[in-house]
Structures are given as structure tokens and as C-alpha cells.
Design a protein around this motif. Structure first.
Motif, short mmCIF file in Angstrom:
data_model
loop_
_atom_site.label_atom_id
_atom_site.label_comp_id
_atom_site.label_asym_id
_atom_site.label_seq_id
_atom_site.Cartn_x
_atom_site.Cartn_y
_atom_site.Cartn_z
N VAL A 1 0.87 -1.18 0.00
CA VAL A 1 0.00 0.00 0.00
C VAL A 1 0.90 1.23 0.00
CG1 VAL A 1 -1.86 1.22 1.17
CG2 VAL A 1 -1.74 -1.28 1.30
N ILE A 2 0.82 2.01 -1.07
CA ILE A 2 1.70 3.16 -1.24
C ILE A 2 0.85 4.42 -1.26
CG2 ILE A 2 3.47 4.22 -2.70
CD1 ILE A 2 3.91 1.38 -3.89
N ARG A 3 1.11 5.33 -0.32
CA ARG A 3 0.36 6.59 -0.29
C ARG A 3 0.80 7.50 -1.41
NH1 ARG A 3 -2.27 9.41 2.93
NH2 ARG A 3 -0.91 11.19 2.53
N ASP A 4 -0.14 8.31 -1.90
CA ASP A 4 0.18 9.36 -2.86
C ASP A 4 0.81 10.51 -2.09
OD1 ASP A 4 0.37 11.26 -4.79
OD2 ASP A 4 -1.76 11.29 -5.31
N ASN B 1 -8.06 10.46 1.04
CA ASN B 1 -6.65 10.11 0.82
C ASN B 1 -6.57 9.21 -0.40
OD1 ASN B 1 -4.82 9.97 3.96
ND2 ASN B 1 -6.33 11.46 3.28
N VAL B 2 -5.46 9.34 -1.13
CA VAL B 2 -5.26 8.56 -2.35
C VAL B 2 -4.08 7.59 -2.15
CG1 VAL B 2 -4.78 8.65 -4.82
CG2 VAL B 2 -6.17 10.45 -3.74
N TYR B 3 -4.26 6.36 -2.61
CA TYR B 3 -3.23 5.33 -2.47
C TYR B 3 -3.09 4.57 -3.79
CZ TYR B 3 -4.42 6.00 2.47
OH TYR B 3 -4.69 6.54 3.71
N ARG B 4 -2.00 3.84 -3.86
CA ARG B 4 -1.83 2.89 -4.97
C ARG B 4 -1.50 1.53 -4.37
NH1 ARG B 4 2.46 1.11 -8.13
NH2 ARG B 4 3.88 2.59 -7.13
N LEU B 5 -2.28 0.52 -4.74
CA LEU B 5 -2.04 -0.85 -4.29
C LEU B 5 -1.21 -1.57 -5.35
CD1 LEU B 5 -5.59 -1.87 -2.99
CD2 LEU B 5 -3.77 -0.63 -1.80
N THR C 1 -10.28 -12.87 -9.06
CA THR C 1 -10.90 -11.57 -8.80
C THR C 1 -10.79 -11.32 -7.30
OG1 THR C 1 -12.46 -11.79 -10.64
CG2 THR C 1 -13.02 -10.22 -8.89
N TYR C 2 -10.25 -10.15 -6.95
CA TYR C 2 -10.01 -9.83 -5.55
C TYR C 2 -10.92 -8.71 -5.09
CZ TYR C 2 -5.70 -12.46 -6.34
OH TYR C 2 -4.80 -13.43 -6.66
N ARG C 3 -11.37 -8.79 -3.84
CA ARG C 3 -12.18 -7.73 -3.24
C ARG C 3 -11.32 -6.94 -2.27
NH1 ARG C 3 -16.45 -10.21 -2.48
NH2 ARG C 3 -17.70 -9.13 -4.06
N ILE C 4 -11.39 -5.60 -2.39
CA ILE C 4 -10.63 -4.69 -1.54
C ILE C 4 -11.55 -4.19 -0.43
CG2 ILE C 4 -9.24 -2.59 -1.48
CD1 ILE C 4 -8.95 -2.89 -4.56
N SER C 5 -11.08 -4.26 0.79
CA SER C 5 -11.86 -3.73 1.92
C SER C 5 -10.93 -2.95 2.83
CB SER C 5 -12.53 -4.87 2.70
OG SER C 5 -11.57 -5.79 3.19
N VAL C 6 -11.50 -1.99 3.57
CA VAL C 6 -10.71 -1.14 4.46
C VAL C 6 -11.37 -1.08 5.83
CG1 VAL C 6 -9.72 0.26 2.61
CG2 VAL C 6 -11.91 0.91 3.61
N ALA C 7 -10.56 -0.82 6.85
CA ALA C 7 -11.07 -0.72 8.21
C ALA C 7 -10.09 0.10 9.02
CB ALA C 7 -11.24 -2.12 8.82
N GLY C 8 -10.53 0.51 10.21
CA GLY C 8 -9.66 1.26 11.11
C GLY C 8 -10.23 2.59 11.54
N ILE C 9 -11.10 3.19 10.71
CA ILE C 9 -11.74 4.47 11.03
C ILE C 9 -13.23 4.32 10.75
CG2 ILE C 9 -11.90 6.93 10.48
CD1 ILE C 9 -9.00 6.86 9.61
N GLU C 10 -14.01 4.81 11.66
CA GLU C 10 -15.46 4.76 11.47
C GLU C 10 -15.85 5.56 10.23
OE1 GLU C 10 -19.57 5.66 13.97
OE2 GLU C 10 -17.61 6.06 14.87
N SER C 11 -16.71 4.98 9.45
CA SER C 11 -17.23 5.56 8.20
C SER C 11 -16.21 5.59 7.07
CB SER C 11 -17.80 6.98 8.41
OG SER C 11 -16.75 7.94 8.52
N LEU C 12 -15.02 4.97 7.27
CA LEU C 12 -14.04 4.90 6.18
C LEU C 12 -14.56 4.00 5.07
CD1 LEU C 12 -11.12 5.73 5.31
CD2 LEU C 12 -10.36 3.54 6.27
N ALA C 13 -14.48 4.48 3.81
CA ALA C 13 -15.03 3.71 2.70
C ALA C 13 -14.24 3.96 1.43
CB ALA C 13 -16.49 4.10 2.48
N PRO D 1 -4.92 2.13 -8.37
CA PRO D 1 -5.16 3.34 -7.57
C PRO D 1 -6.51 3.23 -6.84
CG PRO D 1 -5.59 3.78 -9.89
CD PRO D 1 -5.07 2.38 -9.82
N ILE D 2 -6.53 3.65 -5.60
CA ILE D 2 -7.78 3.68 -4.82
C ILE D 2 -7.88 5.00 -4.09
CG2 ILE D 2 -7.83 1.17 -4.54
CD1 ILE D 2 -6.95 1.63 -1.61
N ARG D 3 -9.12 5.39 -3.80
CA ARG D 3 -9.38 6.59 -2.99
C ARG D 3 -10.24 6.20 -1.81
NH1 ARG D 3 -12.22 10.75 -6.36
NH2 ARG D 3 -12.96 8.97 -7.57
#
Length: 461
Positions: free
Chosen positions: A357-360, A375-379, A390-402, A420-422
């Protein structure tokens, strides 16, 4: 007053041509068995197929190492390092137990020298015939035999170089390129370079490689002790040596001074002078001496595998084997088992999926519409399996983070891709500054194929 004489110290002895005599016996058969096994493995493995590709291929262009059902990447270099450590410990263990048994039976230099000597014998004849041929002036017969020998050596060397390159470039493609004369410059270089090394080392240098170039001959003594099995001459039984008909009342030693042990030695040493660093432990002298003992109705073992302690204390074979399991061997074995167990466990638990996971860094956290923080990242995702997923990307750690970007991505077999993901979260859902989050990647068709990575989500102050 005369000038002092200049003393010349030679650091390198001029080579004397060695004509090893062919021998037969248990150890000769064992050497040829290992020669067949090693060369069948070397020449045959590149032609094996696995999942519609070469089973063993070190593809440096795409930076992928295919080892049967496993695909390793540069990030997996640790496994190669562990493999080298295991090989080193195996060598230490074999040396502590049986001296230079690796050199005598499976070392490539020994194996190819044996193959080239076999070709030489078939074309030029036995030892005496080869010596006579070399002393004769040049003639049509000598030129024809020498030419045929070197052509045969060259063919073996070229096929060896071709096979070597076939471990790094698909060998079936190489074969097509050979037939169409479409070799690339680097392929030509490495085929010819490895062929030249094989031809020079096994055809010309031979024992010089073992005596002067191989470092193993120099430091092997540090791994020997009084209980290491080495090729030994039993001087107490053999001396005084001499022909039987000159030994009054047959009171001499068992050695009849036939010199066959010297004639069959590939490095040209006399084992009766004691253990020497040039001895590669091939046991050719053992076979030769046992053959002579058969002819004079004497028991085998004048030259044999034994230990220094066994000769001094007259140990039986059972006592020799019992002393083999000594502290040094136990330590080598224990360390080797620990490394092999650890490496095997790591390979078994290895997840064939990698993600960074690489931050912009060009844009820290920023506020977008509706007061959201983005925030913008590149996986950087690596599918190291040989199936598309086929892979599913999920995030966690902050409430309402999506995720704002699509949460699925498809990668072909052994594909690497930057995705790239946002990520967005509501204003006030996280503390200003750095907040730790987790990004997860899971295969839709195989939930066990799962990887988690941590990252930082920046909230402007």
C-alpha cells in the motif's frame, strides 16, 4: 667478489599430463550411477512441463522463478538464501562424515571430466595407447583421432551450454531459435561461454581445477577430524612394499608396488604417501587395489575408506560407524533439520498473494465535497498463483471509512498490477494527523487467499 646467485621460487608447478587408467569395481559403478543421475536431472529437467509451461524456469526478464507448482518473485529471495544455506550445511555434514565424497562422486567438474575421459578412451584407446599416440609425430591417424575427440567434446559442451541457458529462457523456444538461426546476442554469449567453460575445465584443465582453482580443497581440512572417513592406505599391512617374487619367504607387506593406485588416480597422486589435499575421494585407487588383491589371493582393504582413529586403534567397521554419530555431526544434523523444518513450514504457510500500500505523497489528506476527507493510495498487487483471480478490496480502522473507487480487481495468472484507490471518511470521524488503517485483499473464489496491510490515513489539522 662474485654476485649472489638468484634463487627462483616457482609459485605454480608446470603441469604434467595425466593419463588416468580405466578401472572397474564397486566405486567405479557408483561414480557412473551418480553421473547418470546428475546428468539426467540436468539435461532432462528443462524439458519437463507443468501447467502448460516449463516446470523449472528462472525467467530473469519477467523476474519470475517457476519451480514446478510454485512461482517465486524477487521478494521471495529469502528462500533462495535459505536453499544456499541448506546446501552449505549438507556439504559440511557430508565432509565431516566422509571427507570429499561430494568431489569424488557428484561434483560437476568430476562428472564432466569422467564423461570426457570416456569419450577420449573410446576414440584414442586405453591409457597406453593414448600415451603412445601423444608421443608419436603428427600423422593422418593422429590428426583424425584428435579431431574426432575434440569434435565430440565440443558437441557435449555445446549441448551443456544450450541446456544451461534453457533454465533461464524456455528451452523449447530456444530449440526453435536454433532451427531458425534466430538466437539473440545474450543467448549466443551464454551458450558459448558455458560451453567453453565445460570444454576447457573437463577437457583440458581437469585436475588443475581441483588442485588450484577450487577453494574447497584448501579449507576441507578444517572440517576433518580423526573420525572422518577418508581414502587411506594401511601402511602397517602394506609395508615393506615390493614384488612378491622378491619377498623372501613372503615376509614383505601386502603392497606389491604395482603403482595401479597411482595410474587410476585422476589427480595423479600416490595415496600411499598419506592423505593429500589433491585427493578428491573418488575411490578409484580402492577399486584398483582390490582388483590386485583378488589376483594375489589377499584380502581387500589395503586401500580403503577408513578413519585415522580406525587405523591407529584397529577399530572394526561397527565401531567406525558408531563413532560417526559424534558431537560435530550431531550439531550439523540438528541445525540442518531446524533450517529445513523452518523453511518447509514457511513455504507451506506462504500466501501466494502480495500487496503493498503506497500513499500518494503528492497529496496529503484533502477535504472534498460534503466535508469528506479523502486520501489517495496505490495498491501494488502481485498474484503469484497460476490462476486468474478476482479480488475484493476492503478497508477498516476508522469509522465511516469507505472506498470511493471500485472494490474489486481482476488479475491474470502471475500478474502484477498497480491499482489506484481513494478512501474517504466523514469530517470529525478521525483525529487530526496520522490515523492507522488496514487494507485487506481477498480472493472472491478462494477466501483463504487473503492478505492484510497497514497504512496511514491523514486528516488535515
Amino acid at each position: 667478489m662474485s654476485a649472489p646467485e638468484t634463487q627462483v621460487v616457482k609459485m605454480y608447478a608446470a603441469r604434467e599430463e595425466i593419463y588416468p587408467r580405466e578401472t572397474s569395481g564397486r566405486y567405479a559403478r557408483l561414480r557412473w550411477l551418480f553421473a547418470w543421475l546428475t546428468q539426467l536431472a540436468f539435461y532432462g529437467t528443462p524439458w519437463l512441463q507443468w501447467n502448460d509451461r516449463q516446470a523449472l524456469l528462472f525467467d530473469l526478464t519477467t523476474r519470475k522463478f517457476y519451480i514446478f507448482g510454485m512461482v517465486l518473485w524477487p521478494q521471495d529471495f529469502i528462500y533462495l538464501a535459505v536453499l544456499l544455506i541448506i546446501s552449505a550445511y549438507l556439504l559440511f555434514l557430508a565432509t565431516a562424515v566422509a571427507g570429499r565424497v561430494w568431489c569424488g562422486f557428484t561434483c560437476p567438474q568430476t562428472v564432466y571430466t569422467e564423461i570426457f575421459l570416456w569419450i577420449e578412451r573410446k576414440i584414442e584407446g586405453k591409457r597406453s595407447a593414448r600415451m603412445l599416440l601423444d608421443r608419436q609425430p603428427w600423422s593422418a591417424n593422429k590428426l583424425g583421432r584428435k579431431t574426432a575427440k575434440h569434435l565430440a567434446w565440443g558437441a557435449v559442451a555445446l549441448w551443456t551450454g544450450f541446456t544451461f541457458v534453457g533454465y533461464f529462457t524456455p528451452i523449447r523456444d530456444l530449440m526453435v531459435e536454433v532451427q531458425t538461426f534466430d538466437f539473440g546476442p545474450w543467448e549466443w554469449f551464454w551458450v558459448l561461454f558455458y560451453a567453453f567453460a565445460t570444454y576447457g575445465n573437463a577437457g583440458w584443465m581437469r585436475e588443475q581445477v581441483c588442485k588450484y582453482m577450487c577453494p574447497y580443497a584448501r579449507f576441507q581440512s578444517s572440517m576433518f577430524d580423526r573420525d572422518t572417513l577418508v581414502i587411506t592406505y594401511d601402511a602397517k599391512r602394506g609395508e615393506p612394499r615390493g614384488p612378491r617374487h622378491k619377498q623372501a619367504a613372503n615376509t614383505g607387506g601386502a603392497c606389491i608396488d604395482c603403482s595401479l593406485c597411482v595410474q587410476v588416480c585422476p589427480t595423479g597422486i600416490d595415496i600411499r604417501n598419506g592423505l593429500q589435499y589433491e585427493c578428491i575421494g573418488c575411490a578409484a585407487c580402492v577399486d584398483a587395489c582390490n582388483g590386485v588383491m583378488d589376483k594375489i589371493d589377499a584380502p581387500h582393504g589395503l586401500i580403503r575408506y577408513a578413519t585415522e582413529r580406525a587405523l591407529d586403534e584397529h577399530l572394526t567397521p561397527t565401531e567406525i560407524r558408531r563413532r560417526t554419530w559424534r558431537p560435530r555431526v550431531r550439531i550439523y544434523t540438528a541445525v540442518l533439520l531446524l533450517i529445513v523444518t523452518g523453511a518447509s513450514t514457511a513455504l507451506y504457510l506462504r500466501v501466494p498473494l502480495k500487496m503493498d500500500v503506497i500513499r500518494d505523497r503528492g497529496a496529503m489528506g484533502r477535504e472534498v465535497e460534503d466535508g469528506m476527507i479523502e486520501n489517495v493510495y496505490r495498491l501494488q498487487i502481485m498474484n503469484t498463483t497460476e490462476r486468474a483471480h478476482t479480488y475484493r478490496i476492503s478497508v477498516a480502522g476508522i469509522e465511516s471509512l469507505a472506498l470511493v473507487t471500485p472494490d474489486t480487481v481482476r488479475l491474470d495468472a502471475t500478474e502484477t498490477r498497480g491499482v489506484p484507490i481513494r478512501l474517504r471518511t466523514a469530517h470529525g470521524a478521525a483525529q487530526p494527523g496520522s490515523n492507522r488503517i488496514e487494507v485487506a485483499l481477498t480472493a472472491v473464489d478462494d477466501p483463504a487467499l487473503h492478505v492484510n496491510e497497514t497504512a496511514v490515513f491523514i486528516v488535515p489539522r
